[in-house]
Design an enzyme around this catalytic site. Structure first.
Site, PDB file in Angstrom:
ATOM      1  N   ASN B  26       0.864  -1.181   0.000  1.00 53.15           N
ATOM      2  CA  ASN B  26       0.000   0.000   0.000  1.00 53.15           C
ATOM      3  C   ASN B  26       0.898   1.228   0.000  1.00 53.15           C
ATOM      4  O   ASN B  26       1.799   1.349   0.844  1.00 53.15           O
ATOM      5  CB  ASN B  26      -0.895  -0.013   1.247  1.00 53.15           C
ATOM      6  N   THR B  49      -5.169  -0.605  -2.426  1.00 52.68           N
ATOM      7  CA  THR B  49      -5.587   0.723  -1.956  1.00 52.68           C
ATOM      8  C   THR B  49      -6.677   0.525  -0.913  1.00 52.68           C
ATOM      9  O   THR B  49      -7.549  -0.343  -1.061  1.00 52.68           O
ATOM     10  CB  THR B  49      -6.039   1.649  -3.108  1.00 52.68           C
ATOM     11  N   GLU B  50      -6.602   1.310   0.159  1.00 56.16           N
ATOM     12  CA  GLU B  50      -7.437   0.989   1.331  1.00 56.16           C
ATOM     13  C   GLU B  50      -8.914   1.265   1.112  1.00 56.16           C
ATOM     14  O   GLU B  50      -9.744   0.817   1.897  1.00 56.16           O
ATOM     15  CB  GLU B  50      -6.935   1.701   2.596  1.00 56.16           C
ATOM     16  N   ASN B  51      -9.255   2.002   0.052  1.00 58.94           N
ATOM     17  CA  ASN B  51     -10.683   2.164  -0.226  1.00 58.94           C
ATOM     18  C   ASN B  51     -11.263   0.954  -0.957  1.00 58.94           C
ATOM     19  O   ASN B  51     -12.407   1.002  -1.416  1.00 58.94           O
ATOM     20  CB  ASN B  51     -10.977   3.473  -0.964  1.00 58.94           C
ATOM     21  N   SER B  91     -10.904  -4.429   3.551  1.00 59.24           N
ATOM     22  CA  SER B  91      -9.661  -3.750   3.185  1.00 59.24           C
ATOM     23  C   SER B  91      -8.814  -3.447   4.420  1.00 59.24           C
ATOM     24  O   SER B  91      -7.598  -3.660   4.420  1.00 59.24           O
ATOM     25  CB  SER B  91      -9.988  -2.458   2.436  1.00 59.24           C
TER      26      SER B  91
END
Lengths: 214, 237, 214, 237
Positions: B26, B49-51, B91
């Site tokens: 990330n 990606t954390e979304n 996530s």
């Protein structure tokens, strides 16, 4: 790391005596039969098994082979061998309500060390556990579960290790895919990367280490 | 490319060398985003990606940008073969649960014990923490990529952070335009220094206490990038 | 109960002043814009909003209209109006790390009242919270979040209310679908029951009360 | 249909009348499974099974049974239009999180305060608890469907359960072949009695203390089912 391919025999060689092994499946639905059979043929012993149940035709083989030291799950009554081995002191048993069992595995895979649940509060299964009130209602503190290795069953994998499942054979498999240091997935088919619908992938490949097919 | 941008790219390029083949990574906002441009060609990394996505692809041409397909910096992205989408809960389970091999993240301050401050400056109207705390606490390797000093020339590498912390003792590697440090057993160790400055110069802009690795590397940090200064004194400003 | 259909205007009439409203979306991706706009046109005030962020072009309209009393989220810095309203004492703000925010919402929807997380331990965001050690590491006790109403955005719904999402517009929406007494989903399209792949449904219809399209 | 089966079906049929149009329902093992055969034709219910499915369809013909598609009783099932599959974690989130409108579940014992014992008998080699605890603690309405007494004629409706509990005070409705009770504010209330037995007969086989609803209904519990006995005394045996 993208998943790597091994045979069932190669894959189970990663399991050492004394390990904690999570095994997916509800009854025989979604149980990783090839991996279960392959491990049965090894010399491994003293396992702690985390599995909802221990059916005679699947994990029951490990009971017969004397491989299981301790079993954590929700419903072992269907297999008289387990009941007998328990009463003979050959197997330790830890029973959890099925929702707590699921949540503890998810927590183990999610970096959550412990959580509170209303389930089992005020029953025999809260014995020895912390009970705490939130907004006037009692909840039981439950610890996360983790394994050294998870043996799971999926339907299709892509080359990277992304997984989709088949109907109710999904059950505990995606949770156990999160919660062990090494995750071995037995699948029906491996397809090229990009051929599974990105919106329908249930287990992203970050969770999967090894893929096993025929 | 202006001087500031060259420094940012120097840092990103070196941070990229910390990544290993097959890593799921990330990249944070700012300099870390540039790391993607410098992944060594012989390795493959998998971007998260954390979304809610794995296998993030490169920035699409503007006419193909989809406002619903963005990364955590809210920039348009594309999807690679084998991409998957998931909710933010899964996530962050990936992040906090230790499933990311590495994160590259920016910093306001880093302490000699590996504490990171990256989200708030006392007295500034900051109302956001975002996903950095989970990233840093969960990723197997935390690689901080930051300028050695602030724009105003204040030190960022300190005995103790004075800004609010993001996490305690989680930094594994710290890459600046001047040097690379590793954190091992609570100690900060200088492992690489740019050949554009002397050890004393580095010391003078680094209040944090650090050991010098017996096999300290001295390298040209600007190889492949246009040289941005001759005089290390300018570096300090 | 299968979901029922309403217009955006009808749907937001269910929201009372003083309610807690969860709103999906990361930036503008996955934000339920029609519902946000419809609520802006009502007289409702004094809301507690649970949203990752408050973009000027979306929930920021509620700030401008003086509807928000309290905001719980992770990153409000992108909207100077929120920062200003906060410093003027017009809005209370509760900041959570994003992973804690997600987990608290999922917990709220899952019957879990509280959980421990390593995130924020030893930082300013653990102030006033219980910190407890498990296996020698500190963890923060976090409480679940629930809403009276969730406003979410999905891609397609079937007639029963099963939902699938679109790329990174999924984000917080499936979590918020679990965590409110009333869940209103704005969707691009409603398709017949049976036309979504049962393996790819992300939000089963049990979570969804109302569907809103054009 | 033997006598035992007729009693089971009498209970299932009456329990089915507790369900409401649109309810999402989980049916437990045993008598509750039979409830599906008696859903009033004017209502639609949505069946959930805790091993990870919503919109469970009827039992398929044996030649179409798929061993991977089963319910929590491990019986083959089919899927209805609008079916969805999910992992056990989400399935129990649905249950524990209060998203099921109702569950119909069996019992070994029920107390007058709505405690349920359904999973273990002291001294018997029971090594299983399964999903019942989460179901009962989470479902909005808990409908217990059980024979009034054990096979041996022991009472099941007691002042206090003597077997290990499944949950405390969670039972909302209790349906037996003789009667229907509701639990409100910790009190057990008789709301319906079969016309095949007198109030005193019921009392004599029901150690639990209960109030009698002012509008107690007296009904033929066997309508549509073959009558299984004439003499209420036989009921007790």
């Amino acid at each position: 790391m993208a998943a790597i391919r091994k045979t069932a025999e190669e894959a189970v060689r990663l399991i050492r005596s004394g390990s904690t092994v999570m095994v997916g499946g509800f009854g025989l639905s979604g149980a990783p039969m090839r991996l279960i059979d392959a491990l049965e043929r090894t010399e491994v012993r003293g396992l702690t098994v985390v599995s909802d149940n221990i059916e005679r035709q699947s994990l029951g083989k490990w009971v017969q082979a004397g491989k299981i030291k301790r079993a954590i799950g929700t419903y072992f009554t269907t297999n008289p061998d387990v009941v007998e081995a328990y009463h003979a002191g050959q197997i330790e048993v830890e029973l959890l309500p099925q929702g707590t069992f699921c949540e503890a595995i998810r927590a183990g895979g999610s970096g959550i060390p412990a959580f509170y649940t209303p389930t089992a509060a005020g029953t025999d299964l809260d014995k020895g556990k912390e009970v705490r009130y939130f907004d006037g209602r009692p909840y039981v503190l439950e610890r996360a579960l983790r394994g050294d290795v998870s043996l799971i069953r999926a339907h299709k994998a892509d080359e990277l290790g992304n997984l989709v499942y088949y109907k109710t054979a999904r059950n505990f498999n995606p949770l156990m895919a999160m919660a062990s240091d090494c995750v071995i997935a037995e699948v029906d088919e491996i397809v090229p990367a990009g051929s599974l619908d990105p919106e329908a992938i249930v287990t992203p490949h970050v969770f999967v280490d090894i893929l096993v097919t025929e | 490319m202006n001087r500031k941008e060259r420094i940012r790219r120097c840092i990103a390029k070196r941070a990229a060398q910390e990544l290993r083949d097959g890593d799921v990574v990330n990249l944070g906002i700012g300099i870390p985003t540039l790391v993607n441009d410098y992944i060594p060609s012989e390795i493959t990394i998998h971007l998260h990606t954390e979304n809610g996505m794995l296998e993030v692809g490169p920035t699409p041409p503007p006419d193909q940008a989809d406002p619903q397909l963005i990364n955590a910096s809210r920039q348009p992205i594309s999807e690679l073969p084998g991409a998957s989408y998931f909710d933010s809960g899964l996530s962050f389970a990936i992040m906090r649960g230790g499933h990311l091999d590495a994160t590259v993240i920016g910093a306001l301050q880093v302490s000699q014990t590996g504490d990171l401050a990256s989200w708030a400056i006392p007295g500034k109207p900051i109302l956001g923490v975002g996903g950095a705390m989970d990233l840093v606490v969960g990723a197997k390797r935390v690689i901080v990529a930051t300028t050695h000093q602030t724009k105003e020339g204040e030190p960022k590498l300190l005995p103790k952070c004075t800004y609010p912390l993001t996490a305690r003792g989680e930094v594994d590697v710290l890459v600046t335009e001047h040097a690379v440090f590793r954190f091992e057993e609570g100690k900060m160790i200088l492992v690489e220094i740019g050949d554009h400055l002397a050890l004393e110069d580095l010391k003078s802009i680094t209040p944090a206490e650090y050991e010098i690795h017996p096999h300290l590397k001295v390298v040209n940090r600007w190889e492949g990038l246009e040289q941005v200064w001759e005089d290390p004194v300018e570096v300090r400003g």
